[in-house]
Each structure stands twice: as structure tokens, then as C-alpha cells.
Design a protein around this motif. Sequence first.
Motif, PDB file in Angstrom:
ATOM      1  N   LYS A   1      -9.130 -10.920 -10.768  1.00 43.77           N
ATOM      2  CA  LYS A   1      -8.619 -10.818 -12.139  1.00 43.77           C
ATOM      3  C   LYS A   1      -7.168 -10.364 -12.167  1.00 43.77           C
ATOM      4  N   PHE A   2      -6.775  -9.509 -11.196  1.00 43.21           N
ATOM      5  CA  PHE A   2      -5.406  -8.990 -11.146  1.00 43.21           C
ATOM      6  C   PHE A   2      -4.806  -9.292  -9.762  1.00 43.21           C
ATOM      7  N   PRO A   3      -4.575 -10.554  -9.431  1.00 40.80           N
ATOM      8  CA  PRO A   3      -4.176 -10.917  -8.060  1.00 40.80           C
ATOM      9  C   PRO A   3      -2.832 -10.366  -7.620  1.00 40.80           C
ATOM     10  N   THR A   4      -1.889 -10.231  -8.537  1.00 43.76           N
ATOM     11  CA  THR A   4      -0.543  -9.780  -8.136  1.00 43.76           C
ATOM     12  C   THR A   4      -0.235  -8.365  -8.622  1.00 43.76           C
ATOM     13  N   SER A   5      -1.066  -7.841  -9.519  1.00 41.74           N
ATOM     14  CA  SER A   5      -0.776  -6.542 -10.137  1.00 41.74           C
ATOM     15  C   SER A   5      -1.384  -5.371  -9.382  1.00 41.74           C
ATOM     16  N   LEU A   6      -2.433  -5.628  -8.589  1.00 42.25           N
ATOM     17  CA  LEU A   6      -3.208  -4.552  -7.986  1.00 42.25           C
ATOM     18  C   LEU A   6      -2.594  -4.066  -6.680  1.00 42.25           C
ATOM     19  N   LEU A   7      -2.308  -2.777  -6.607  1.00 48.50           N
ATOM     20  CA  LEU A   7      -1.743  -2.148  -5.414  1.00 48.50           C
ATOM     21  C   LEU A   7      -2.702  -1.050  -4.970  1.00 48.50           C
ATOM     22  N   VAL A   8      -3.302  -1.216  -3.790  1.00 49.69           N
ATOM     23  CA  VAL A   8      -4.382  -0.331  -3.348  1.00 49.69           C
ATOM     24  C   VAL A   8      -3.904   0.562  -2.212  1.00 49.69           C
ATOM     25  N   GLN A   9      -4.119   1.850  -2.362  1.00 50.00           N
ATOM     26  CA  GLN A   9      -3.741   2.823  -1.334  1.00 50.00           C
ATOM     27  C   GLN A   9      -4.419   2.475  -0.004  1.00 50.00           C
ATOM     28  N   GLY A  10      -3.636   2.529   1.058  1.00 49.54           N
ATOM     29  CA  GLY A  10      -4.181   2.241   2.387  1.00 49.54           C
ATOM     30  C   GLY A  10      -3.906   0.832   2.862  1.00 49.54           C
ATOM     31  N   GLU A  11      -3.588  -0.071   1.934  1.00 53.01           N
ATOM     32  CA  GLU A  11      -3.314  -1.450   2.324  1.00 53.01           C
ATOM     33  C   GLU A  11      -1.855  -1.639   2.727  1.00 53.01           C
ATOM     34  N   THR A  12      -1.027  -0.694   2.339  1.00 49.59           N
ATOM     35  CA  THR A  12       0.374  -0.672   2.770  1.00 49.59           C
ATOM     36  C   THR A  12       0.822   0.792   2.746  1.00 49.59           C
ATOM     37  N   SER A  13       2.036   1.059   3.163  1.00 49.92           N
ATOM     38  CA  SER A  13       2.497   2.449   3.162  1.00 49.92           C
ATOM     39  C   SER A  13       2.632   2.954   1.732  1.00 49.92           C
ATOM     40  N   ARG A  14       2.506   4.254   1.586  1.00 46.44           N
ATOM     41  CA  ARG A  14       2.628   4.868   0.257  1.00 46.44           C
ATOM     42  C   ARG A  14       3.994   4.568  -0.349  1.00 46.44           C
ATOM     43  N   THR A  15       5.042   4.681   0.482  1.00 50.40           N
ATOM     44  CA  THR A  15       6.402   4.438  -0.010  1.00 50.40           C
ATOM     45  C   THR A  15       6.555   3.014  -0.533  1.00 50.40           C
ATOM     46  N   LYS A  16       6.058   2.050   0.237  1.00 52.16           N
ATOM     47  CA  LYS A  16       6.181   0.640  -0.169  1.00 52.16           C
ATOM     48  C   LYS A  16       5.369   0.374  -1.427  1.00 52.16           C
ATOM     49  N   MET A  17       4.181   0.971  -1.509  1.00 52.37           N
ATOM     50  CA  MET A  17       3.324   0.769  -2.678  1.00 52.37           C
ATOM     51  C   MET A  17       4.000   1.281  -3.950  1.00 52.37           C
ATOM     52  N   ILE A  18       4.587   2.481  -3.883  1.00 45.86           N
ATOM     53  CA  ILE A  18       5.247   3.061  -5.060  1.00 45.86           C
ATOM     54  C   ILE A  18       6.495   2.267  -5.432  1.00 45.86           C
ATOM     55  N   THR A  19       7.246   1.820  -4.410  1.00 49.26           N
ATOM     56  CA  THR A  19       8.452   1.017  -4.668  1.00 49.26           C
ATOM     57  C   THR A  19       8.092  -0.274  -5.389  1.00 49.26           C
ATOM     58  N   THR A  20       7.037  -0.947  -4.908  1.00 45.92           N
ATOM     59  CA  THR A  20       6.588  -2.201  -5.541  1.00 45.92           C
ATOM     60  C   THR A  20       6.136  -1.943  -6.969  1.00 45.92           C
ATOM     61  N   HIS A  21       5.396  -0.864  -7.168  1.00 41.09           N
ATOM     62  CA  HIS A  21       4.907  -0.511  -8.508  1.00 41.09           C
ATOM     63  C   HIS A  21       6.075  -0.310  -9.474  1.00 41.09           C
ATOM     64  N   LYS A  22       7.078   0.439  -9.043  1.00 40.77           N
ATOM     65  CA  LYS A  22       8.224   0.699  -9.918  1.00 40.77           C
ATOM     66  C   LYS A  22       8.998  -0.586 -10.222  1.00 40.77           C
ATOM     67  N   LYS A  23       9.097  -1.434  -9.215  1.00 39.36           N
ATOM     68  CA  LYS A  23       9.787  -2.716  -9.408  1.00 39.36           C
ATOM     69  C   LYS A  23       9.058  -3.559 -10.451  1.00 39.36           C
ATOM     70  N   ASN A  24       7.728  -3.602 -10.348  1.00 39.42           N
ATOM     71  CA  ASN A  24       6.925  -4.352 -11.326  1.00 39.42           C
ATOM     72  C   ASN A  24       7.139  -3.805 -12.736  1.00 39.42           C
ATOM     73  N   CYS A  25       7.113  -2.471 -12.855  1.00 38.99           N
ATOM     74  CA  CYS A  25       7.278  -1.842 -14.170  1.00 38.99           C
ATOM     75  C   CYS A  25       8.672  -2.115 -14.734  1.00 38.99           C
ATOM     76  N   ASP A  26       9.692  -2.064 -13.896  1.00 41.08           N
ATOM     77  CA  ASP A  26      11.067  -2.332 -14.343  1.00 41.08           C
ATOM     78  C   ASP A  26      11.227  -3.763 -14.848  1.00 41.08           C
ATOM     79  N   GLN A  27      10.421  -4.659 -14.303  1.00 37.58           N
ATOM     80  CA  GLN A  27      10.479  -6.071 -14.715  1.00 37.58           C
ATOM     81  C   GLN A  27       9.555  -6.377 -15.891  1.00 37.58           C
ATOM     82  N   GLY A  28       8.901  -5.334 -16.419  1.00 43.69           N
ATOM     83  CA  GLY A  28       8.017  -5.530 -17.566  1.00 43.69           C
ATOM     84  C   GLY A  28       6.689  -6.165 -17.213  1.00 43.69           C
ATOM     85  N   LEU A  29       6.292  -6.073 -15.946  1.00 42.42           N
ATOM     86  CA  LEU A  29       5.033  -6.670 -15.507  1.00 42.42           C
ATOM     87  C   LEU A  29       3.910  -5.637 -15.503  1.00 42.42           C
TER      88      LEU A  29
END
Length: 685
Positions: free
Chosen positions: A545-573
Motif C-alpha cells: 500500500k505504501f511502496p515508496t513511503s515506508l521506511l523501516v528501522q533496521g533495513e538501512t542505517s538510522r542516519t540514512k533513514m532519517i535523511t530520506t524521511h526529511k527529504k520526502n517531507c521537504d518535497q511534500g510527500l
Amino acid sequence: MLSDSLKKEIRTNYELITQALPQFKARKAQNYLVAEIAKVLAGNYDKSRRILVAEAGTGIGKSLAYILAGLPVALRLNKKLVISTATVTLQEQLISKELPFFLQHSDYKFTFTLAKGRQRYCCEHKLLNLQDNDPEQTLLFTEKPQIGDSELLAKLKNAYLDGKWNGDQDSWPTPIPRRIWQQIISDKHSCKKALANHRQCPFHRARDNINKADVIVVNHALLLADLELGGGVILPDPDACFYVLDEAHHLPKISRDFSSANVNIKTSQDWLKKIKQVSSHVNRVVHRQTTITPGINMLESANEMVNDLKSIELYFRNNPPNYNKSNQYRFSMGEVPQPIVNALISLKEETKKCLSAVNKLSNITSEELKDASIKLSDAEPILIETGFYIQRLENLAALWKMLLKDRATNQAPIAAWVNNENDGFTLCASPLEVGGLLEYMLWSQAAGVILCSATLTSLNSFDYFMRQAGLKNNDGTQYLRLKSPFDYPAISLNVANMKYDPTEKGFDNELIDNIAQRIEDKAGNLVLFASYWQMNLVADKLRRKFPTSLLVQGETSRTKMITTHKKNCDQGLTSILFGTGSLAEGLDLPGHYLTNLMITKLPFAVPDSPVEEAHAEWITSKGGNPFMQITIPEASKKLIQSCGRLIRKEEDTGKITILDKRVITKRYGKSLIDALPPFALNVEK
């Protein structure tokens, strides 16, 4: 007492600092915290026990307050200000931001430094003399050299000689492999300041900076390491220091972990069998009759220890206990099996003898070196080698001492257990309560201590933290609770109308449906889980249901996960973070980075570690209720931290949803809700 001139000094510098802060808002709570810290450290309340426990909610500005109040009192009373943290993030913030800003904009002239353990520094003498050694022949290394190691060692050496590297492991741009670092690491046995060739080694230069600095930033583990040695070894003497323990809610657990010990039976036998090389090595280099007796004693004790360890190993092999899923077996009330007690008593005595003998051989070698009877190049390998065995033997001694400690009926026992792993049996022990240790090492020794955190109370009381830390209401310690300035009533706290609670079979499917429905589009979402398995279960169901929006702890580094999350939010996603308890603390997502927070379950810790099980057993044996005395207070603290992820700045908005109906259906639920900030509670119908 806090003099009028000192009060004026603090007020003046408060004005200077706050005027330099962009968009600063004066807060009564911060002013009160500054005043109380200054009064406690100045001895206004109690001259002999200057301790303050201060819970200061998010947004009050704790670091500004304790620097503003602590520094001038420390300077006036000729004390060092030691700021200890639990996380690297806060250390870096203090060193790179807070203290430089304060130095630039205040009237105070002070120096500050970051203190690290010896193991973070290289030994200059080892580094510069590696060319004379074959790394493959270096003693006691646990990992074999690899291709490219020589080139990296050459780069380290050249950068050090050129002044481009200061010998600090953390300042090298890339991680230095352990097999390389252990060849050049500073160790207390060979890298001694008393030796002319070592006086300019990085650790000793850093130690000089510590002695000269007015403000010293450390972590809790290093602070405890210094205190365990009696204080004044790595850091200044405790009675010369005002300590600020930030993130103080971590201190009891870190203290307990620090005081633990474990010994692998097979590995210990292996290195004890090799101890005869120490005697051979000393006899080749040191030609003194005084080495004969300690050499013999060392070998005899080591042989006895090997035999005792074999008997313990044989016992567990022939009498396997009922191991749990983690291949652990905990000894009830810390009592080890009676058949191995005599072996442990013998080990305690022989370890003491062996340790004494190795120390004598090391000291004789040092004396010969000081007298110029032997060359440094001959003595140094012996000092390194004996240092290795001293460290191992001290660890053994600590374990035997804990396992054989007399049990007082009014004192908590230790937690003791055995692990059955691929490398054989490992005996482990840990104290359950460290309050007495902290009283002995820190509270009674320090010139003054400020303990602060956003979460020091549980269920609206300091009682739980006081029990953990060994503090009391009537011992002179002061307590202060300051609420956050944030507009919590503007934040909605929703309790979902769930059919099942987390203990019931249908909860998982209901949870999946609820989370899917409650995700907000084009917004920052955070869902906190109580376990990895449940997080992954929900993630697998919602990924389509959320193929590109879901970021799960443990699947990548914490730093990369938070960076991606902030980037998504900055783009209005739409962005959705799935995380466990480790994301419930220290995660900073202000503004639009988080407006929708979901907490799937009340954060009850399952007492599945040997230490937690032993603690629960002890409380039960005294007629107490471990659920009410440990589980609920811990859950209260964690729930406050989890809810605290949503609002990081005064202008933050959003909503919190708790998907665990026990918070309203169970008797303890009301106390958990009452302990939270005054959110706008909405129980869904």
C-alpha cells in the motif's frame, strides 16, 4: 553561599548570551533552573552534600542553564566543571556548538576539552617504531594482518609526523580496523608518562589538556571508569569537580552494565596455558634473581586455575541445566551450583596470587628500564604482554568476587548466569542495584553534582530514580521538577477504540488495519512498536500500500533513514517511519517532519534478560510486586519519551494516537496518562 557579586555576574552573562541567541524567548523555568543550580553548587542548601536532581522538560534549555550557572560557581570556587553525557550526539553538540558559543558571547574566559579513554589514542612510540617490527610477529593480537595494512599504518605515521593527525582514533577520516589499531593503541602498562619516550604520546598530551581545562566533557562510561579507579586517574579528583550529569536517566543502567563481568571458560584456559611465555620473555631480558619467585608463583597459580576451570566446564557438560531460547541459564537468587563453589573459591585465591606475580614481573621490568639496565625496545614488549594478562586476570578476579560475595538478607543479590555458546560456557554476573556503588564512588566524593534530564520522574514521582541511583529525600539532595513551556493542551492525545488489546489473538490484524487508516498523506508519520517482530509483520502487510513511503528501522542505517524521511517531507510527500524503542528517545523531528505519531503498544519491557529476571525474583521474594515496582515505572518513563517525539519546538503541532486500549481499561492506565504532559485527551468511541 551564593554571593551578591556572583549573582550579578550570572545575570550579566545571561543577558549577553540571550541577546546573542536568535529568536530567544525568556522562560521562567530556565531562570529558576539557573538559580537552583548555582545555589546548590554554592552550598546554600547543604555545604557537605551539593546535589541537585532536576527534571527539566523539553524546550527549557538545560545545557544553557547548567553552563550559565555551573561555570561561574566552578571558576569562583576553583573547581573543574565536568559535563557527562550518555550520547555522542550531545557531546558533539556541547563541544562544537554550546561551549564555543558561550565562550564567544560571555564575559568568561575559560578553556574546554573533550575527554576520552586511553584506548581512543595511539601510542606515539609504537606508531613511530613499527618500522622496526614485523606486524605478523606482534604478540597477543587476535586478528591476522591483511593486505593493505602496512600502507594504512604508513599513512597514519606520515600524517602524525606532518601534524595532520593528532593520534586520536576518532579524528581519522575513516574507521581504523581493530587489527591495525591494536598494534598502536596506548595502553597503561607500556605507554607511561614516566618513560621519556612516551611523554609526548597523544594520550598524555590529551591528559595534560584535561588538567588545564576549566570545562571537561565526558561520557558516563568514562566517568565511571575513572571513579572505579578511585578518581583523579583520567579526570581530576572528584572533590575538585562539579559534575553535571546530563541525560542522567541513563546513569543507573550504564553503571550496572559497567559493573558486570563475564568469563569464557574455554578461552580463559587457552590464554592461561600461554602465560609461561611471560616468564620466558622476562628471563631473557631481565637478569635479576627477584624475577624467579614471582615467575614460579605465576606458573603454579595459572596451572591451578586451568584445572579449576576444567572442573567447572566438566560440571556444566555433564549436568546441563535447562537453558532458555538464548542458551542461557540463570542461577536463582544469584546462587551458583554448590558443586562448583569450591572450584570458584580456589579460582579466587589463585587469581589473586597470579595477578600479584604478574604485577611484580611488570614492576621489576619497569624498574630495570628506569635504571637503564635494559633497553626500551626490549622492555616495551614485556610491559605490553604483562599488561594483557593483568587486564584479563583483573576481569577474572571481579567475576569470582561477585559470584562468591556473601549475601546480606537486606541487600539485593547479584544476577548470575551461564551462557552455552559455540565457544563453550561463559559465566556472567551483574549487580542488580548500583545505588550503593554510586553513593560510594560519586555522591559522597564529589564537590557537587547536578543530575538533569527531561525524564527523571516516573508516575509523577522521583522515587523510582532515587531507588535506582541510591539517593534519598533526607540526605541533603535537592529535587526540582520544571515543566516544559510547550503548549501541550493544543496537542491531541487519542486513545484508539480498539476491539482487542495486545494480549489477545486478534490484535495484530486490527493493528495493521488501524495503522493503514491513520497514515496521513503528504505528512511526516512515525509509528513506534514494542518489538521488531511486530514492526516487521505490519511492514510486510503494508508495503504494497505504501511502496515508496515506508521506511523501516533496521533495513538501512538510522542516519540514512532519517535523511530520506526529511527529504520526502521537504518535497511534500508522504513519509512513514517505522521504529522500535530506540527511536522513542533522542529522535528529533521538528515541524513538518513529524505531525502524526502512533504508539502501537504500551512500552512494557518483558523481563527476559537474566538481570531483569533476577531483579523481579528478588522483589517477589521480599513480598513486592515487580510489575508495579519496575515494569509500570519504566513504562511510564518510556511512554513520556515516546510522546515527546512529536513536539520538539514551541510551534510544533500534530496528534498522538495510542493503539493500546489497556491505557483506559486497566487500573494502572490512569497513572500512566496522568504522568504525561497535559495533552488534550480524546478517548475514541
